[in-house]
Design a protein around this motif. Structure first.
Motif, PDB file in Angstrom:
ATOM      1  N   LEU A  46     -85.476  81.508  -5.778  1.00 35.35           N
ATOM      2  CA  LEU A  46     -85.631  81.145  -7.175  1.00 35.35           C
ATOM      3  C   LEU A  46     -84.803  82.143  -7.980  1.00 35.35           C
ATOM      4  N   CYS A  47     -83.912  81.626  -8.809  1.00 30.35           N
ATOM      5  CA  CYS A  47     -83.034  82.497  -9.595  1.00 30.35           C
ATOM      6  C   CYS A  47     -83.269  82.274 -11.077  1.00 30.35           C
ATOM      7  N   MET A  48     -83.239  83.361 -11.820  1.00 32.71           N
ATOM      8  CA  MET A  48     -83.305  83.294 -13.275  1.00 32.71           C
ATOM      9  C   MET A  48     -82.061  83.954 -13.827  1.00 32.71           C
ATOM     10  N   GLU A  49     -81.420  83.250 -14.758  1.00 27.58           N
ATOM     11  CA  GLU A  49     -80.232  83.792 -15.406  1.00 27.58           C
ATOM     12  C   GLU A  49     -80.425  83.711 -16.909  1.00 27.58           C
ATOM     13  N   GLY A  50     -79.883  84.686 -17.595  1.00 23.50           N
ATOM     14  CA  GLY A  50     -79.997  84.694 -19.053  1.00 23.50           C
ATOM     15  C   GLY A  50     -80.962  85.758 -19.501  1.00 23.50           C
ATOM     16  N   ASP A  51     -81.778  85.422 -20.453  1.00 22.88           N
ATOM     17  CA  ASP A  51     -82.727  86.343 -21.066  1.00 22.88           C
ATOM     18  C   ASP A  51     -83.861  86.658 -20.082  1.00 22.88           C
ATOM     19  N   LEU A  89     -92.800  80.437 -26.502  1.00 23.15           N
ATOM     20  CA  LEU A  89     -91.697  79.718 -25.853  1.00 23.15           C
ATOM     21  C   LEU A  89     -91.063  78.673 -26.772  1.00 23.15           C
ATOM     22  N   ARG A  90     -91.687  78.399 -27.891  1.00 25.80           N
ATOM     23  CA  ARG A  90     -91.188  77.347 -28.785  1.00 25.80           C
ATOM     24  C   ARG A  90     -89.814  77.699 -29.335  1.00 25.80           C
ATOM     25  N   GLY A  91     -88.929  76.702 -29.303  1.00 27.37           N
ATOM     26  CA  GLY A  91     -87.584  76.853 -29.847  1.00 27.37           C
ATOM     27  C   GLY A  91     -86.588  77.504 -28.908  1.00 27.37           C
ATOM     28  N   LYS A  92     -87.006  77.923 -27.739  1.00 29.05           N
ATOM     29  CA  LYS A  92     -86.103  78.574 -26.778  1.00 29.05           C
ATOM     30  C   LYS A  92     -85.370  77.505 -25.964  1.00 29.05           C
ATOM     31  N   SER A  93     -84.077  77.699 -25.750  1.00 31.69           N
ATOM     32  CA  SER A  93     -83.312  76.736 -24.933  1.00 31.69           C
ATOM     33  C   SER A  93     -83.413  77.152 -23.469  1.00 31.69           C
ATOM     34  N   ILE A  94     -83.913  76.214 -22.659  1.00 35.13           N
ATOM     35  CA  ILE A  94     -84.164  76.489 -21.246  1.00 35.13           C
ATOM     36  C   ILE A  94     -83.505  75.405 -20.407  1.00 35.13           C
ATOM     37  N   TYR A 103     -82.007  70.244 -19.534  1.00 34.75           N
ATOM     38  CA  TYR A 103     -81.920  71.126 -20.689  1.00 34.75           C
ATOM     39  C   TYR A 103     -82.986  70.691 -21.690  1.00 34.75           C
ATOM     40  N   PHE A 104     -83.812  71.640 -22.103  1.00 30.30           N
ATOM     41  CA  PHE A 104     -84.898  71.284 -23.007  1.00 30.30           C
ATOM     42  C   PHE A 104     -85.343  72.488 -23.813  1.00 30.30           C
ATOM     43  N   THR A 105     -86.166  72.197 -24.780  1.00 28.31           N
ATOM     44  CA  THR A 105     -86.822  73.225 -25.567  1.00 28.31           C
ATOM     45  C   THR A 105     -88.265  72.784 -25.741  1.00 28.31           C
ATOM     46  N   LYS A 153     -73.874  75.251 -23.631  1.00 31.04           N
ATOM     47  CA  LYS A 153     -73.019  76.091 -22.803  1.00 31.04           C
ATOM     48  C   LYS A 153     -73.805  77.226 -22.146  1.00 31.04           C
ATOM     49  N   GLU A 154     -74.602  77.908 -22.904  1.00 33.68           N
ATOM     50  CA  GLU A 154     -75.383  79.029 -22.378  1.00 33.68           C
ATOM     51  C   GLU A 154     -76.828  78.923 -22.852  1.00 33.68           C
ATOM     52  N   PRO A 155     -77.695  78.255 -22.095  1.00 27.63           N
ATOM     53  CA  PRO A 155     -79.103  78.255 -22.500  1.00 27.63           C
ATOM     54  C   PRO A 155     -79.636  79.686 -22.460  1.00 27.63           C
ATOM     55  N   GLU A 156     -80.689  79.916 -23.191  1.00 28.82           N
ATOM     56  CA  GLU A 156     -81.265  81.263 -23.212  1.00 28.82           C
ATOM     57  C   GLU A 156     -81.789  81.654 -21.836  1.00 28.82           C
ATOM     58  N   LEU A 157     -82.245  80.656 -21.071  1.00 28.31           N
ATOM     59  CA  LEU A 157     -82.770  80.917 -19.738  1.00 28.31           C
ATOM     60  C   LEU A 157     -82.441  79.747 -18.827  1.00 28.31           C
ATOM     61  N   THR A 158     -81.935  80.043 -17.637  1.00 27.38           N
ATOM     62  CA  THR A 158     -81.730  79.033 -16.604  1.00 27.38           C
ATOM     63  C   THR A 158     -82.530  79.455 -15.385  1.00 27.38           C
ATOM     64  N   ILE A 159     -83.342  78.519 -14.905  1.00 27.15           N
ATOM     65  CA  ILE A 159     -84.133  78.747 -13.696  1.00 27.15           C
ATOM     66  C   ILE A 159     -83.583  77.803 -12.636  1.00 27.15           C
ATOM     67  N   SER A 160     -83.181  78.348 -11.489  1.00 28.58           N
ATOM     68  CA  SER A 160     -82.552  77.548 -10.439  1.00 28.58           C
ATOM     69  C   SER A 160     -83.297  77.707  -9.113  1.00 28.58           C
ATOM     70  N   ALA A 161     -83.403  76.589  -8.408  1.00 30.30           N
ATOM     71  CA  ALA A 161     -83.962  76.575  -7.048  1.00 30.30           C
ATOM     72  C   ALA A 161     -83.645  75.205  -6.462  1.00 30.30           C
ATOM     73  N   ASN A 162     -83.916  75.031  -5.179  1.00 28.46           N
ATOM     74  CA  ASN A 162     -83.719  73.692  -4.613  1.00 28.46           C
ATOM     75  C   ASN A 162     -84.986  72.860  -4.838  1.00 28.46           C
ATOM     76  N   ALA A 163     -84.908  71.579  -4.565  1.00 28.22           N
ATOM     77  CA  ALA A 163     -86.019  70.656  -4.830  1.00 28.22           C
ATOM     78  C   ALA A 163     -87.286  71.080  -4.093  1.00 28.22           C
TER      79      ALA A 163
END
Length: 160
Positions: A116-121, A52-57, A69-71, A84-94
């Protein structure tokens, strides 16, 4: 072992999300990664996390109107400015992130129920999920955020 706290489903009120969404994102991400680094410590530096190192999430908390936004580097999570476009976005409510952290729901259940939604890679998303599952992390206990416990931890860290 999961916490025995019973958390009722909730959605953050829209005014709370409206206020949080106008706050600068980078400082919020700095707080988020600092908290995760404190909570997971050496776990984030383990060899299991190497892929997972170096991946934009990005993690988006939908009802709060915030995104982090982190790596990951060799020392743990590192805050990044929004990309603009992280490699992976994980979305959900609190609430859904909370029950995930407390191990009261499993990510597959939330994903297949579209909470729970995942977008990107997609491959990276599966790698994140499988890596976190392999770590056998202790469940998050909401009581650990009580003011008394937070101040006691701060005192220990600051004074010795």
């Amino acid at each position: 072992m999961a916490s025995d706290m019973n958390i009722q489903p909730f959605t953050l009120p829209k005014p709370v999300g409206d206020v949080l969404s106008i706050l600068p994102g980078y400082p919020q991400t700095m707080l988020f990664v600092h908290a995760v680094n404190l909570a997971l410590g050496d776990t984030l530096r383990s060899e299991v996390m190497q892929p997972l190192r170096g991946k934009s999430i990005s993690i988006r908390v939908t009802d709060a109107g915030v995104a982090f936004y982190f790596t990951l580097d060799r020392n743990g999570l590192v805050a990044c400015h929004p990309v603009k476009e992280p490699e992976l976005t994980i979305s959900a409510n609190a609430y859904d992130f909370l029950v995930l952290a407390m191990r009261k729901e499993d990510p597959d259940t939330l994903f297949f129920s579209r909470r729970l939604c995942m977008e990107g890679d997609t491959e990276l998303g599966l790698l994140v999920k499988n890596t976190l599952d392999a770590l056998e992390l202790p469940p998050f206990d909401l009581r650990s955020l009580s003011p008394a416990k937070v101040f006691a931890e701060m005192k220990i860290r600051l004074l010795g």
